[in-house]
Motif scaffolding. Sequence first.
Motif, PDB file in Angstrom:
ATOM      1  N   GLY A 109      15.377  45.893  23.981  1.00  0.00           N
ATOM      2  CA  GLY A 109      16.559  45.706  24.808  1.00  0.00           C
ATOM      3  C   GLY A 109      17.203  46.980  25.322  1.00  0.00           C
ATOM      4  N   GLU A 110      16.682  48.139  24.978  1.00  0.00           N
ATOM      5  CA  GLU A 110      17.275  49.418  25.396  1.00  0.00           C
ATOM      6  C   GLU A 110      16.681  49.923  26.704  1.00  0.00           C
ATOM      7  OE1 GLU A 110      18.766  52.132  21.689  1.00  0.00           O
ATOM      8  OE2 GLU A 110      16.737  52.441  22.388  1.00  0.00           O
ATOM      9  N   THR A 111      17.366  50.878  27.294  1.00  0.00           N
ATOM     10  CA  THR A 111      16.872  51.593  28.460  1.00  0.00           C
ATOM     11  C   THR A 111      17.039  53.083  28.187  1.00  0.00           C
ATOM     12  OG1 THR A 111      17.485  49.787  29.944  1.00  0.00           O
ATOM     13  CG2 THR A 111      17.161  51.947  30.944  1.00  0.00           C
ATOM     14  N   LYS A 112      15.974  53.845  28.413  1.00  0.00           N
ATOM     15  CA  LYS A 112      15.986  55.298  28.211  1.00  0.00           C
ATOM     16  C   LYS A 112      15.430  55.965  29.464  1.00  0.00           C
ATOM     17  CE  LYS A 112      17.075  55.327  23.762  1.00  0.00           C
ATOM     18  NZ  LYS A 112      17.590  56.303  22.865  1.00  0.00           N
ATOM     19  N   THR A 113      15.773  57.225  29.649  1.00  0.00           N
ATOM     20  CA  THR A 113      15.287  57.996  30.794  1.00  0.00           C
ATOM     21  C   THR A 113      14.475  59.183  30.301  1.00  0.00           C
ATOM     22  OG1 THR A 113      17.244  57.374  32.072  1.00  0.00           O
ATOM     23  CG2 THR A 113      15.988  59.257  32.866  1.00  0.00           C
ATOM     24  N   VAL A 114      13.321  59.409  30.926  1.00  0.00           N
ATOM     25  CA  VAL A 114      12.534  60.609  30.650  1.00  0.00           C
ATOM     26  C   VAL A 114      12.401  61.397  31.948  1.00  0.00           C
ATOM     27  CG1 VAL A 114      11.256  59.685  28.680  1.00  0.00           C
ATOM     28  CG2 VAL A 114      10.303  59.439  30.962  1.00  0.00           C
ATOM     29  N   ARG A 115      12.453  62.721  31.811  1.00  0.00           N
ATOM     30  CA  ARG A 115      12.341  63.606  32.971  1.00  0.00           C
ATOM     31  C   ARG A 115      11.270  64.654  32.676  1.00  0.00           C
ATOM     32  NH1 ARG A 115      17.700  62.564  31.949  1.00  0.00           N
ATOM     33  NH2 ARG A 115      18.825  61.593  33.653  1.00  0.00           N
ATOM     34  N   PHE A 116      10.455  64.932  33.691  1.00  0.00           N
ATOM     35  CA  PHE A 116       9.418  65.948  33.552  1.00  0.00           C
ATOM     36  C   PHE A 116       8.960  66.391  34.921  1.00  0.00           C
ATOM     37  CE2 PHE A 116       7.343  61.851  33.679  1.00  0.00           C
ATOM     38  CZ  PHE A 116       6.186  62.037  34.419  1.00  0.00           C
ATOM     39  N   VAL A 117       8.239  67.498  34.944  1.00  0.00           N
ATOM     40  CA  VAL A 117       7.641  68.001  36.181  1.00  0.00           C
ATOM     41  C   VAL A 117       6.137  68.072  35.944  1.00  0.00           C
ATOM     42  CG1 VAL A 117       7.509  69.893  37.834  1.00  0.00           C
ATOM     43  CG2 VAL A 117       9.699  69.333  36.759  1.00  0.00           C
ATOM     44  N   PRO A 118       5.363  67.216  36.628  1.00  0.00           N
ATOM     45  CA  PRO A 118       3.904  67.280  36.470  1.00  0.00           C
ATOM     46  C   PRO A 118       3.374  68.517  37.186  1.00  0.00           C
ATOM     47  CG  PRO A 118       4.498  65.618  38.107  1.00  0.00           C
ATOM     48  CD  PRO A 118       5.779  66.155  37.544  1.00  0.00           C
ATOM     49  N   VAL A 119       2.605  69.316  36.458  1.00  0.00           N
ATOM     50  CA  VAL A 119       2.108  70.564  37.036  1.00  0.00           C
ATOM     51  C   VAL A 119       0.617  70.514  37.351  1.00  0.00           C
ATOM     52  CG1 VAL A 119       3.900  72.020  36.031  1.00  0.00           C
ATOM     53  CG2 VAL A 119       1.851  71.523  34.712  1.00  0.00           C
ATOM     54  N   LYS A 120      -0.089  69.635  36.695  1.00  0.00           N
ATOM     55  CA  LYS A 120      -1.538  69.559  36.853  1.00  0.00           C
ATOM     56  C   LYS A 120      -1.915  68.247  37.542  1.00  0.00           C
ATOM     57  CE  LYS A 120      -5.640  70.073  33.964  1.00  0.00           C
ATOM     58  NZ  LYS A 120      -6.122  70.160  32.593  1.00  0.00           N
ATOM     59  N   GLU A 121      -2.767  68.345  38.569  1.00  0.00           N
ATOM     60  CA  GLU A 121      -3.242  67.142  39.254  1.00  0.00           C
ATOM     61  C   GLU A 121      -4.295  66.442  38.408  1.00  0.00           C
ATOM     62  OE1 GLU A 121      -4.581  68.114  43.213  1.00  0.00           O
ATOM     63  OE2 GLU A 121      -2.855  69.438  43.521  1.00  0.00           O
ATOM     64  N   GLY A 122      -4.372  65.118  38.543  1.00  0.00           N
ATOM     65  CA  GLY A 122      -5.370  64.347  37.821  1.00  0.00           C
ATOM     66  C   GLY A 122      -4.827  63.004  37.360  1.00  0.00           C
ATOM     67  N   GLN A 123      -5.622  62.362  36.521  1.00  0.00           N
ATOM     68  CA  GLN A 123      -5.252  61.052  35.974  1.00  0.00           C
ATOM     69  C   GLN A 123      -5.036  61.203  34.478  1.00  0.00           C
ATOM     70  OE1 GLN A 123      -8.429  58.443  37.135  1.00  0.00           O
ATOM     71  NE2 GLN A 123      -7.691  58.307  39.232  1.00  0.00           N
ATOM     72  N   PHE A 124      -3.860  60.776  34.022  1.00  0.00           N
ATOM     73  CA  PHE A 124      -3.482  60.960  32.629  1.00  0.00           C
ATOM     74  C   PHE A 124      -2.991  59.643  32.039  1.00  0.00           C
ATOM     75  CE2 PHE A 124      -2.602  64.752  35.176  1.00  0.00           C
ATOM     76  CZ  PHE A 124      -3.558  65.605  34.637  1.00  0.00           C
ATOM     77  N   THR A 125      -3.322  59.422  30.789  1.00  0.00           N
ATOM     78  CA  THR A 125      -2.989  58.164  30.126  1.00  0.00           C
ATOM     79  C   THR A 125      -1.668  58.270  29.371  1.00  0.00           C
ATOM     80  OG1 THR A 125      -5.336  57.655  29.852  1.00  0.00           O
ATOM     81  CG2 THR A 125      -3.804  56.455  28.450  1.00  0.00           C
ATOM     82  N   PHE A 126      -0.790  57.255  29.578  1.00  0.00           N
ATOM     83  CA  PHE A 126       0.398  57.120  28.748  1.00  0.00           C
ATOM     84  C   PHE A 126       0.230  55.839  27.939  1.00  0.00           C
ATOM     85  CE2 PHE A 126       1.573  55.418  32.962  1.00  0.00           C
ATOM     86  CZ  PHE A 126       2.072  54.161  32.657  1.00  0.00           C
ATOM     87  N   TYR A 127       0.909  55.762  26.794  1.00  0.00           N
ATOM     88  CA  TYR A 127       0.677  54.636  25.885  1.00  0.00           C
ATOM     89  C   TYR A 127       1.832  54.473  24.904  1.00  0.00           C
ATOM     90  CZ  TYR A 127      -0.767  58.560  22.975  1.00  0.00           C
ATOM     91  OH  TYR A 127      -0.796  59.752  22.294  1.00  0.00           O
ATOM     92  N   CYS A 128       1.795  53.361  24.169  1.00  0.00           N
ATOM     93  CA  CYS A 128       2.723  53.098  23.073  1.00  0.00           C
ATOM     94  C   CYS A 128       1.929  53.209  21.775  1.00  0.00           C
ATOM     95  CB  CYS A 128       3.335  51.705  23.193  1.00  0.00           C
ATOM     96  SG  CYS A 128       4.439  51.276  21.818  1.00  0.00           S
ATOM     97  N   ASP A 129       2.380  54.059  20.857  1.00  0.00           N
ATOM     98  CA  ASP A 129       1.630  54.223  19.609  1.00  0.00           C
ATOM     99  C   ASP A 129       2.280  53.511  18.418  1.00  0.00           C
ATOM    100  OD1 ASP A 129       3.777  55.857  18.969  1.00  0.00           O
ATOM    101  OD2 ASP A 129       2.594  57.663  18.661  1.00  0.00           O
ATOM    102  N   LYS A 130       3.242  52.627  18.692  1.00  0.00           N
ATOM    103  CA  LYS A 130       3.887  51.880  17.600  1.00  0.00           C
ATOM    104  C   LYS A 130       2.873  50.960  16.929  1.00  0.00           C
ATOM    105  CE  LYS A 130       8.133  53.295  18.177  1.00  0.00           C
ATOM    106  NZ  LYS A 130       8.780  54.140  17.217  1.00  0.00           N
TER     107      LYS A 130
END
Length: 151
Positions: A109-130
């Motif tokens: 039920g929460e909402t969070k914000t993440v901020r970043f600057v991608p520096v490298k081009e390509g395809q990267f995987t994000f995931y949930c490790d819970k």
Amino acid sequence: MGTTKARKPRKAPLVLSCAALAMLASSGWSHAEEAGQGSPESSVDAELGPDGIQRLTVTLDSYSYAPNRIAVRAGKPVELLLKSVTVLTPHNFVLKEGGVSIEQDVSAGETKTVRFVPVKEGQFTFYCDKQLLFFKSHREKGMEGRLDVRP
């Protein structure tokens, strides 16, 4: 002849143990699955605001991200609004590739914000490790996505 009253059957009380609740929580039950909808792969470009920040809302559900494919431009700041629509199950957003290191917990039920600057081009995987006890991790249940960083 006498009349006999029909007995009403007794209703058994509903008791949910902690183990039963844990199994329900780990089963991946969600309103999308109840409706017979899976999590089809979708791709969305982050919208570039007038301030130069790329923004996108990502919904975290029982065991999926929507969208699960995100396209951003390298070298420009990104702001992802992570919105959990689960009732019970906590999730997170982990991205540790392409020069980015993010690990943000998002409780049910929460909402969070993440901020970043991608520096490298390509395809990267994000995931949930819970992971709950001895059950499969959320990533093993399919909770992952792809960040496409373009020039």
